[in-house]
Design an enzyme around this catalytic site. Sequence first.
Site, mmCIF file in Angstrom:
data_model
loop_
_atom_site.group_PDB
_atom_site.id
_atom_site.type_symbol
_atom_site.label_atom_id
_atom_site.label_comp_id
_atom_site.label_asym_id
_atom_site.label_seq_id
_atom_site.Cartn_x
_atom_site.Cartn_y
_atom_site.Cartn_z
ATOM 1 N N TRP A 186 0.860 -1.177 0.000
ATOM 2 C CA TRP A 186 0.000 0.000 0.000
ATOM 3 C C TRP A 186 0.898 1.229 0.000
ATOM 4 C CZ3 TRP A 186 -0.310 3.818 3.946
ATOM 5 C CH2 TRP A 186 -1.164 4.886 3.600
ATOM 6 N N LYS A 227 -6.960 2.667 -2.357
ATOM 7 C CA LYS A 227 -7.531 3.565 -1.356
ATOM 8 C C LYS A 227 -8.235 4.720 -2.056
ATOM 9 C CE LYS A 227 -6.363 5.843 2.935
ATOM 10 N NZ LYS A 227 -5.531 5.838 4.112
HETATM 11 C C1 RNT Z 1 -3.625 2.642 5.048
HETATM 12 C C2 RNT Z 1 -3.759 1.210 4.698
HETATM 13 C C3 RNT Z 1 -2.629 0.330 5.130
HETATM 14 C C4 RNT Z 1 -2.118 0.642 6.516
HETATM 15 C C5 RNT Z 1 -1.208 -0.403 7.097
HETATM 16 C C6 RNT Z 1 -0.442 0.125 8.256
HETATM 17 O O1 RNT Z 1 -4.752 3.361 4.796
HETATM 18 O O2 RNT Z 1 -4.960 0.713 5.167
HETATM 19 O O3 RNT Z 1 -3.001 -0.991 4.999
HETATM 20 O O4 RNT Z 1 -3.156 0.857 7.409
HETATM 21 O O5 RNT Z 1 -0.422 -0.930 6.127
#
Ligand code: RNT
Length: 417
Positions: A186, A227
Amino acid sequence: MNQKQIEKNYEIAKERYAALGVDTDAALKSLSHISLSLHCWQTDDVSGFENPDGELSGGIQATGNYPGKARNIEEVRTDIEKVKTLVAGNHRLSLHAIYGDFKGEKVDRDQIEPRHFQSWIDWAKENKMMLDFNSTSFSHPKSGDMTLANRDKGIRDFWIEHTVRSRKIADEMGRQLGGKVCHNLWVHDGSKDITVDRYYYRSLLKDSLDKIYSCKLDNVKDAVECKLFGTGLESFTVGSHEFYMGYAIKNGIMATLDMGHFHPTEEIYDKISSFLLYMDEIMLHVSRPVRWDSDHVVILNDSVTMLAQEIVWANALGRVNIGLDYFDASINRIGAYVIGCRATQKAFLQALLTPIKQIREYESKERYFERLALLEESKSLPWADVFDYFCMVNNVPVAEEYIGEIQKYEKEVLSKR
Ligand code: RNT
Ligand code: ZN
């Protein structure tokens, strides 16, 4: 509650479910095989061990300052070992690259190696846990607004190197632990305000990913997490839902669906059946967004319940990697951990106990009143008695008994930090 009472309640529940064609013993067996990937970052508000006062950045935020946060690797391990005693079943541990055992050495992200994670692998072996891994592109001087999609080739290359190394660490973990390790990617890359170069940034991200995934690693299951937006990056996210869905399908890797990464009323449960028609496996980040991607503690709500139902009803438990992803710094962190793990298990148990055969029969005959009625009635069937029994036979506290355990841990361990 005493053992006799729990057993008695279970026997009554078993009969009640049997009358509806549901086998509670089979449901318990399935539940005991559901392995959650516990997110190490609930113990320390996603700080990691790169430097003592690492600040979270990159569009995510942990709010609250409840005492007792884990400050080093030993404390994280102690906390997770505690969680293991309060949650039934065999679970995995998901590490971020910033949680390496750097032993005081300054190791930049493009320098991480499997040796920095050897003590985690040894710990995992001792604790009979599998590991999962995540590259970390946030909370670093080179994070800025863009990492893998940065216009600057030097910065892109830095993060490509980091992510390739992260995948290789995951591969080594898998090799030593004798199983596949999920590697989740991510990146927060995005823009606070309107951008006029969306295509350009996305083509840069695609190119970086192509380099990252060009080497095949036998012990790794790769996943990419989309996201909608991040704080401070509200107008544009390079790695959007469509971007990664296309990328994952085209390249035969997994997509990660985080419950907090979509529009506030958009739910991920409806996406499961579509994704599974085009991907062998997917990954989840079970979370609880409140108005935004706030990462509140997971509770037993409709979003989680319906997510579990979709997976169970698609007969896809073997194709979904269930990771947790929330970080609440405002309450006892280990308590928060346990609430979320147990809530997720309860959702799966409820799904496994739903008289789905009968409900499907109604649906096939277009008996929609009956379908809705039985779905509603399922909610109040004695699933909690089955869950209590599950906890008891797995030697973890039953029902609210874990509150006392957490209080004791707070008094004896957390309050001394
Ligand atoms: C962030 C993502 C990601 C993180 C973690 C810490 O919006 O959800 O997965 O929360 O990798
Ligand atoms: Zn996530």
